[in-house]
Scaffold this motif. Structure first.
Motif, PDB file in Angstrom:
ATOM      1  N   GLN A 181       0.827  -1.200   0.000  1.00 18.62           N
ATOM      2  CA  GLN A 181       0.000   0.000   0.000  1.00 18.62           C
ATOM      3  C   GLN A 181       0.868   1.258   0.000  1.00 18.62           C
ATOM      4  O   GLN A 181       0.576   2.243  -0.694  1.00 18.62           O
ATOM      5  CB  GLN A 181      -0.931   0.006   1.217  1.00 18.62           C
ATOM      6  CG  GLN A 181      -1.910   1.182   1.224  1.00 18.62           C
ATOM      7  CD  GLN A 181      -2.847   1.125   2.417  1.00 18.62           C
ATOM      8  OE1 GLN A 181      -2.617   0.353   3.350  1.00 18.62           O
ATOM      9  NE2 GLN A 181      -3.902   1.908   2.380  1.00 18.62           N
ATOM     10  N   TYR A 183      -7.380  -2.599  -3.227  1.00 17.02           N
ATOM     11  CA  TYR A 183      -8.161  -2.027  -2.134  1.00 17.02           C
ATOM     12  C   TYR A 183      -8.681  -3.114  -1.195  1.00 17.02           C
ATOM     13  O   TYR A 183      -8.675  -2.961   0.022  1.00 17.02           O
ATOM     14  CB  TYR A 183      -9.342  -1.222  -2.688  1.00 17.02           C
ATOM     15  CG  TYR A 183      -8.935   0.043  -3.389  1.00 17.02           C
ATOM     16  CD1 TYR A 183      -8.276   1.061  -2.706  1.00 17.02           C
ATOM     17  CD2 TYR A 183      -9.213   0.241  -4.747  1.00 17.02           C
ATOM     18  CE1 TYR A 183      -7.912   2.236  -3.346  1.00 17.02           C
ATOM     19  CE2 TYR A 183      -8.840   1.400  -5.390  1.00 17.02           C
ATOM     20  CZ  TYR A 183      -8.187   2.396  -4.695  1.00 17.02           C
ATOM     21  OH  TYR A 183      -7.820   3.544  -5.323  1.00 17.02           O
ATOM     22  N   GLN A 227      -7.828  -3.432   2.738  1.00 16.47           N
ATOM     23  CA  GLN A 227      -8.906  -3.395   3.728  1.00 16.47           C
ATOM     24  C   GLN A 227      -8.738  -4.475   4.801  1.00 16.47           C
ATOM     25  O   GLN A 227      -9.201  -4.310   5.930  1.00 16.47           O
ATOM     26  CB  GLN A 227     -10.265  -3.580   3.041  1.00 16.47           C
ATOM     27  CG  GLN A 227     -10.756  -2.334   2.323  1.00 16.47           C
ATOM     28  CD  GLN A 227     -12.068  -2.588   1.602  1.00 16.47           C
ATOM     29  OE1 GLN A 227     -12.398  -3.735   1.304  1.00 16.47           O
ATOM     30  NE2 GLN A 227     -12.804  -1.529   1.333  1.00 16.47           N
ATOM     31  N   ALA A 260      -7.434   5.212  -0.780  1.00 14.05           N
ATOM     32  CA  ALA A 260      -7.318   3.839  -0.279  1.00 14.05           C
ATOM     33  C   ALA A 260      -8.052   3.711   1.049  1.00 14.05           C
ATOM     34  O   ALA A 260      -8.200   4.683   1.785  1.00 14.05           O
ATOM     35  CB  ALA A 260      -5.846   3.480  -0.080  1.00 14.05           C
TER      36      ALA A 260
END
Length: 240
Positions: free
Chosen positions: A147, A162, A166, A215
């Motif tokens: 990320q 994404y 998460q 994000a």
């Protein structure tokens, strides 16, 4: 006697203490817990095993002596038989008492064996848990690094990126004295990594900020960057 004093006992005194607490009805709970703790249970088993062996040897020796005495009394005729029967009650009381003690020690040794298996199982479980936690830490760092690279380079992330990021906010691990569920991202922020501040021009920082805000659970650009892995408890005084 307090439990901490047990470690200072000589073998003879330790053995006497183990015997005194071998029967469940006569145990001091605190002392028995100390005697059966992972770091002392082997010594306790050895002490009781020695007692058990000596008692068994005593029972065998006395029986051999009793059999020889019986033969000697028989050879003496009626007078010898009277002596044999006169001494029988005392011997039988001794035999029953000693055999009962012998059995009690055996039961205590068997109990220690079960406790030892529980200790071994708990230790194996802890090792497995620690190994799994370490693997999860490494995986979380890799996802965080992925990320951070997107944020640093401004690369457009795909939907699967994404969804991957998460997971850092969805998955939890127990943490702290209360074993509270704590997200992987929080573990990264406070326990598992040190993060370098991203340097560069204002324009580059603005671009990183824009990317990170797109994000899930993005971080401020001033704190984005490549996480440096470190061991739990290193430098921050926190526990994980």
């Amino acid at each position: 006697m307090d439990a901490p004093d047990i470690s200072t006992l000589e073998d003879r005194d330790y053995e006497q203490l183990a015997v005194a607490n071998a029967h469940p009805k006569h145990r001091n709970a605190e002392i028995w817990a100390a005697l059966t703790s992972p770091d002392r249970i082997d010594r306790t088993r050895t002490a009781l095993a020695n007692v058990h062996q000596r008692t068994a040897a005593t029972l065998r020796r006395r029986k051999t002596e009793r059999d020889a005495f019986q033969q000697a009394c028989h050879d003496r005729g009626d007078e010898g038989k009277k002596e044999w029967f006169a001494t029988r009650p005392d011997y039988e009381r001794w035999r029953r008492g000693t055999a009962g003690f012998h059995q009690m020690i055996q039961q205590a040794i068997s109990e220690l064996g079960k406790t030892q298996k529980q200790h071994n199982h708990a230790a194996h479980t802890r090792q497995g848990t620690q190994a799994a936690r370490e693997s999860l830490r490494k995986l979380s760092i890799a996802v965080h690094r992925h990320q951070a690279m997107h944020a640093k380079t401004g690369t457009i992330a795909a939907q699967e990126d994404y969804e991957l990021w998460q997971l850092l906010d969805q998955l939890t691990v127990p943490c702290g004295p209360g074993q509270e569920p704590t997200t992987l991202r929080t573990m990264l922020d406070f326990y598992w990594t040190d993060v370098d501040v991203l340097t560069g021009t204002d324009a580059g920082r603005a671009e990183a900020e824009r990317t990170m805000r797109q994000a899930p659970a993005g971080r401020a650009a001033a704190y984005t960057g490549m996480p440096r892995a470190r061991h739990v408890g290193g430098g921050k005084g926190l526990t994980g």
